[in-house]
Design an enzyme around this catalytic site. Structure first.
Site, mmCIF file in Angstrom:
data_model
loop_
_atom_site.group_PDB
_atom_site.id
_atom_site.type_symbol
_atom_site.label_atom_id
_atom_site.label_comp_id
_atom_site.label_asym_id
_atom_site.label_seq_id
_atom_site.Cartn_x
_atom_site.Cartn_y
_atom_site.Cartn_z
ATOM 1 C CG HIS A 158 -1.404 1.048 1.431
ATOM 2 N ND1 HIS A 158 -2.476 1.958 0.490
ATOM 3 C CD2 HIS A 158 -1.487 2.178 2.516
ATOM 4 C CE1 HIS A 158 -2.820 2.937 0.899
ATOM 5 N NE2 HIS A 158 -2.286 3.031 2.144
ATOM 6 C CG HIS A 216 -6.451 6.859 2.688
ATOM 7 N ND1 HIS A 216 -6.187 6.183 1.555
ATOM 8 C CD2 HIS A 216 -5.255 6.662 3.634
ATOM 9 C CE1 HIS A 216 -4.941 5.378 1.740
ATOM 10 N NE2 HIS A 216 -4.655 5.734 2.938
ATOM 11 C CG ASP A 233 -0.595 6.553 2.357
ATOM 12 O OD1 ASP A 233 -1.621 6.369 2.336
ATOM 13 O OD2 ASP A 233 0.394 6.222 3.039
ATOM 14 C CG ASP A 237 -4.422 3.202 5.267
ATOM 15 O OD1 ASP A 237 -4.422 2.729 6.403
ATOM 16 O OD2 ASP A 237 -3.504 4.239 4.773
#
Length: 939
Positions: free
Chosen positions: A64, A350, A66, A179
């Site tokens: 993952h 997010h 960001d 997330d």
């Protein structure tokens, strides 16, 4: 990303007892540690089934990353993101048993376009073909679920899906939404409409986690994939060689492998009705409700950018159809739109619109949005100037000052809109005329922002997807005998400052401000609003508004803290003002109430302000929506450190501390006040993305918003909206990543208030919310001294939908793929990738029924429209293709899985009444969203 506990959940569809998902350290975990990347999904046996076979476990390697947060996208690409894909592709090729899932398309697209070699691209295609590399979600980012708008979630998903389908012919079918800080009911709905078969989430309130298994972290761990696989290969081999004694077998898997095995079990799932998973708390004093408001300025900019993109898309589509009527370079135009599509998609991440990023990453988002908005404004200006050729009003030649201004106003909605637009001009005497030279109702008044300038308010009525053009000139002056029609001049009534009263004998000296729908009563003794009388119901509701602040802790040694994510008030909010001044600016078109809140009686500058506007409708103008709203703009800031500012509206409504707030501008959620042993204030905050309301048996007060806020009802009859936050703390984790929220900005959020009966507010609220989000776009310029008036313009035919049907998008995406999946797949197999030109003939149309079943006796009914008739202004419709939400599926070919949810009941593959394929006559049911490709007769 963000601070999280060591426990998380991963419900595949409805039951959270089936797996684990990635997480990050909680505030109390000390140094941030990257845990080994290992998403272990256990395939549980059906309840009551005894088996000697070992439990089958699935290890899903993933990374993952960001799109922002601590590091900018550029820094992330250079530091690790590019190497994740490079090393994963290399290592997957070394072991047939290995698998990997990829999520965020922004990073992958940057790697694919700028880093990957032809050999690596060939390997990616081979791995996708073998099913060993899998794209899940497939959007540009993993979007936030609490503070994003429905339209923007769809946009970022569409952007990523379009790239994946165009490049590889693949369509993601599973989500990995591990997330975001809480779960919305909207997101899985959209995933289903996009063709997904299963949805995996992670973060829900800790009170709901008792049955969940512990999770492990995942971020960026495949920076060097060889190390990860080298560690995991022998571990899996060891477990499988002792499967009988350990009671478990394990294998590498993609998310699709896991869900296919799970679906084959045909187990029965519990259903959580239609409730969301908000708010999200990780511990009693860690309520993740602060980010609903963090970085309010960024939240506002993101929504303005989205609205501008929406307008630019339909304006360009109208320019191109039925035929381009100017010299605009269509490739350049698509480039401008694409840049803003990318920027608006990116900020839905997010750790972006949530306000939980570092300052430099915030600056990156702002730069990308501002650059994209500038490009689209240039595009829109070019289209307008093309329409005005050859006598386009332009800036005066050197040596001659401008003779005035022109304003082109575009309505991006597919309804006729009557509203007031506000411009700033430099002269106090103004006359405004339309395209035919006729005078237009207008008003001039002192500017609230620029002392040396004036606000010009113009009443405009614009058909759907159409323009109005206005000439704005200084009047000739106060010469005798001059009968020149001019904008009316507003008069200002000043009220001295009033000190805040601890006890108030309110209501003795009331000043009314009225239009045809409301009378707002103001208390001269306090300079505060006192009450509102609503004409249709003939009811008066006590309404008082003031600003308060929560004083929060920033020292971890003294107790729980507030930060970008968390809201942790130690005590109730206290008034943030000691004195309030007021002035009423009364005009024939609009009356404004301006209230200025000072920290003390002698303060020179005010910290807070409310500007309330009521519009007086001239005869002959249908302004039902305009009349039935009180428009309010607030000023908040700069705040003192460790303050959280709220607007509290106290009323006589007996709402019993129940409010309703929206999920992403889609459906409303009931929010009762819940009592907790600790932190009840923060845990009763909820996100408001577009609308909220409170009500009693007789009346409803609706709040409509143009950006996300936190909202709560802390007492009966009260609703408070958090407007702004400024925080600092000494928590090592926050300091290390520069994630304190020392936001010194001044913010200017807008709310529209609607007050009335349930039936009135239900009928008007949905359309008013859309009207606030998509206000007309004004393009403003100078008139040359030689141009006596705007040229006579032939108006385009309007595009008009029924009042319960919203044109969610009308655009030319420019995708290069064939709508026929077989043809597209054959083209990809032949190696014809990226060779086709952008398709300017395929128009994307998406319609959204705004109302829920039973919300309104008329507007909640299914609505039938003939797309040929609705779109005749764009040309002759020759084909209508209904598609999945993001356009990659022909709905006739889309067959989603169904899941057993009870005896004889299955959910998943939603069915609607039979529809003739490809027909122009369609019926849209309550809350339904339908997507089409429209093909017009080429001229």
């Amino acid at each position: 990303m963000g601070r999280v506990p060591a426990r998380a959940v991963a419900p595949p569809l409805a039951d959270p007892e089936v797996g684990q998902a990635p997480s990050r350290p909680a505030a109390g975990m000390g140094q941030l540690r990257w845990l080994p990347l290992l998403a272990l999904l256990l395939l549980l046996r059906p309840p009551g089934v005894q088996s000697a076979d070992p439990i089958q476990a699935f290890v899903v390697p993933h990374s993952h990353m960001d799109v922002g947060w601590v590091y900018t996208v550029q820094e992330s690409m250079q530091a690790y993101a590019a190497n994740v894909y490079t090393s994963v592709v290399e290592e997957l090729a070394r072991g047939q048993q290995r698998r990997f899932i990829a999520v965020e398309q922004e990073f992958f697209r940057l790697w694919w376009d700028g880093v990957a070699s032809e050999q690596q691209k060939h390997q990616v295609r081979q791995l996708l073909e073998e099913g060993r590399l899998e794209f899940v979600i497939g959007g540009q980012v993993m979007h936030d679920e609490a503070v994003t708008h429905l339209d923007d979630q769809i946009l970022q998903l569409t952007e990523g899906h379009g790239f994946l389908y165009e490049t590889f012919g693949i369509r993601p079918q599973f989500s990995w939404h591990v997330d975001p800080f809480g779960g919305s009911a909207t997101t899985p709905t959209l995933f289903a409409l996009a063709g997904f078969n299963a949805h995996l989430g992670s973060r829900i309130d800790y009170d709901l986690k008792a049955a969940m298994q512990e999770a492990r972290g995942c971020d960026k761990q495949f920076f060097n994939a060889s190390v990860q696989f080298a560690n995991m290969d022998p571990l899996l081999d060891h477990i499988n060689s002792h499967a009988a004694e350990l009671g478990v077998s394990v294998q590498y898997a993609t998310l699709g492998d896991y869900f296919r095995a799970l679906h084959a079990l045909n187990v029965t799932w519990r259903v959580r009705d239609h409730h969301d998973f908000l708010p999200y708390s990780t511990e009693p004093f860690q309520a993740w409700t602060g980010f609903y408001t963090s970085r309010s300025a960024l939240k506002g900019l993101a929504r303005r950018a989205s609205a501008l993109l929406y307008a630019g898309e339909s304006m360009f589509t109208r320019y191109m159809w039925p035929a381009p009527h100017g010299h605009l370079d269509s490739a350049w135009a698509l480039q401008q739109l694409q840049q803003l599509r990318w920027a608006v998609s990116e900020v839905q991440h997010h750790d972006a619109i949530t306000g939980t990023e570092s300052p430099k990453v915030r600056d990156m988002y702002v730069t990308h949005l501002a650059s994209g908005m500038l490009g689209v404004r240039k595009l829109m200006a070019s289209i307008v100037l093309d329409k005005l050729q050859p006598q386009a009003p332009t800036a005066a030649s050197s040596g001659a000052g401008p003779a005035g201004h022109f304003a082109s106003v575009y309505n991006p909605l597919a309804w006729t809109v009557t509203t007031v637009v506000t411009l700033t001009v430099g002269f106090p005497g103004v006359r405004v005329t339309d395209e035919a030279g006729h005078p237009v109702p207008s008003q001039i008044q002192n500017s609230t922002e620029t002392p040396s300038a004036y606000d010009l308010l113009i009443l405009t009525t614009i058909p759907g997807l159409s323009y109005r053009h206005y000439s704005i000139r200084p009047t000739a002056g106060a010469q005798e005998g001059t009968q020149e029609p001019a904008a009316t001049v507003a008069s200002t009534l000043q009220f001295g400052r009033r000190r805040r009263r601890r006890t108030s004998p309110a209501g003795r000296h009331l000043v009314p401000v009225a239009n045809d729908c409301y009378i707002v009563l103001l208390d001269q003794d306090t300079n505060l609003m006192h009450s509102i009388w609503e004409r249709q119901s003939n009811r008066t509701v006590r309404v008082t508004q003031e600003f308060l602040e929560y004083h929060v802790n920033g020292d971890v040694k003294q107790g729980p803290i507030s930060d970008n994510y968390l809201f942790t008030p130690g005590k109730a909010a206290v008034p943030a003002w000691e004195a309030v001044g007021m002035e009423i600016v009364a005009g024939q078109l609009v009356t404004e109430i301006r209230q200025y809140f000072y920290r003390n009686m002698t303060a020179r500058n005010y910290t807070y302000a409310i500007r309330s506007r009521l519009t007086h409708m001239p005869q002959g103008h249908d302004g039902e929506l305009l009349c039935h709203r009180i428009e309010q703009e607030y000023r908040a800031g700069p705040l003192e450190l460790n303050r959280e500012a709220v607007l509290r509206t106290s009323t006589s409504l007996n709402n019993q501390q129940v409010i309703y707030s929206d999920n992403n501008g889609y459906q409303m959620q009931r929010r009762p006040y819940l009592s907790y042993v600790n932190n009840s204030i923060a845990r009763n905050y909820y996100p408001m993305v577009q609308s909220a309301f409170m009500e009693d048996d007789e009346s409803r007060l609706v709040l409509l918003s143009e950006r996300a806020h936190g909202i709560s009802s802390q007492e009966n009859g009260q609703v408070e909206v958090m407007l702004h936050r400024r925080l600092s703390n000494n928590f090592d984790w926050d300091l290390g990543y520069n994630l304190t929220l020392n936001d010194t900005s001044v913010v200017h959020p807008v709310l529209w208030l609607l007050l009335g009966s349930w039936s009135l507010t239900a009928a008007l609220g949905q359309r008013s919310a859309v009207a606030l989000q998509h206000r007309p776009v004004v393009l403003f310029g100078d008139l040359a001294g030689t141009a006596p008036k705007l040229p006579g313009l032939q108006q385009q035919e309007a595009v008009t939908l029924p009042p319960n049907l919203h044109l969610q998008i009308l655009s030319i995406p420019g995708w290069r793929y064939s709508s026929n999946h077989t043809e597209h797949a054959q083209s990809l197999r032949k190696g014809h990738r990226g060779e086709a030109q952008a398709d300017l003939h395929r128009v994307l149309l998406r319609l959204h029924h705004l109302y829920e079943v039973g919300e309104d006796p008329v507007l909640s009914q299914p609505v039938t429209v003939n797309l040929e008739a609705v779109l005749q202004a764009l040309g002759s419709v020759v084909a209508v293709e209904e598609r999945s939400l993001t356009g990659t599926w022909d709905v006739g070919m889309l067959h989603r899985w169904s899941w057993r949810t009870g005896p004889g009941r299955r959910r998943g593959d939603t069915t609607f009444p039979s529809r003739p394929p490809g027909g122009p006559i369609i019926t849209v049911h309550p809350k339904e969203i339908r997507t089409f490709f429209i093909h017009f007769q080429q001229q």
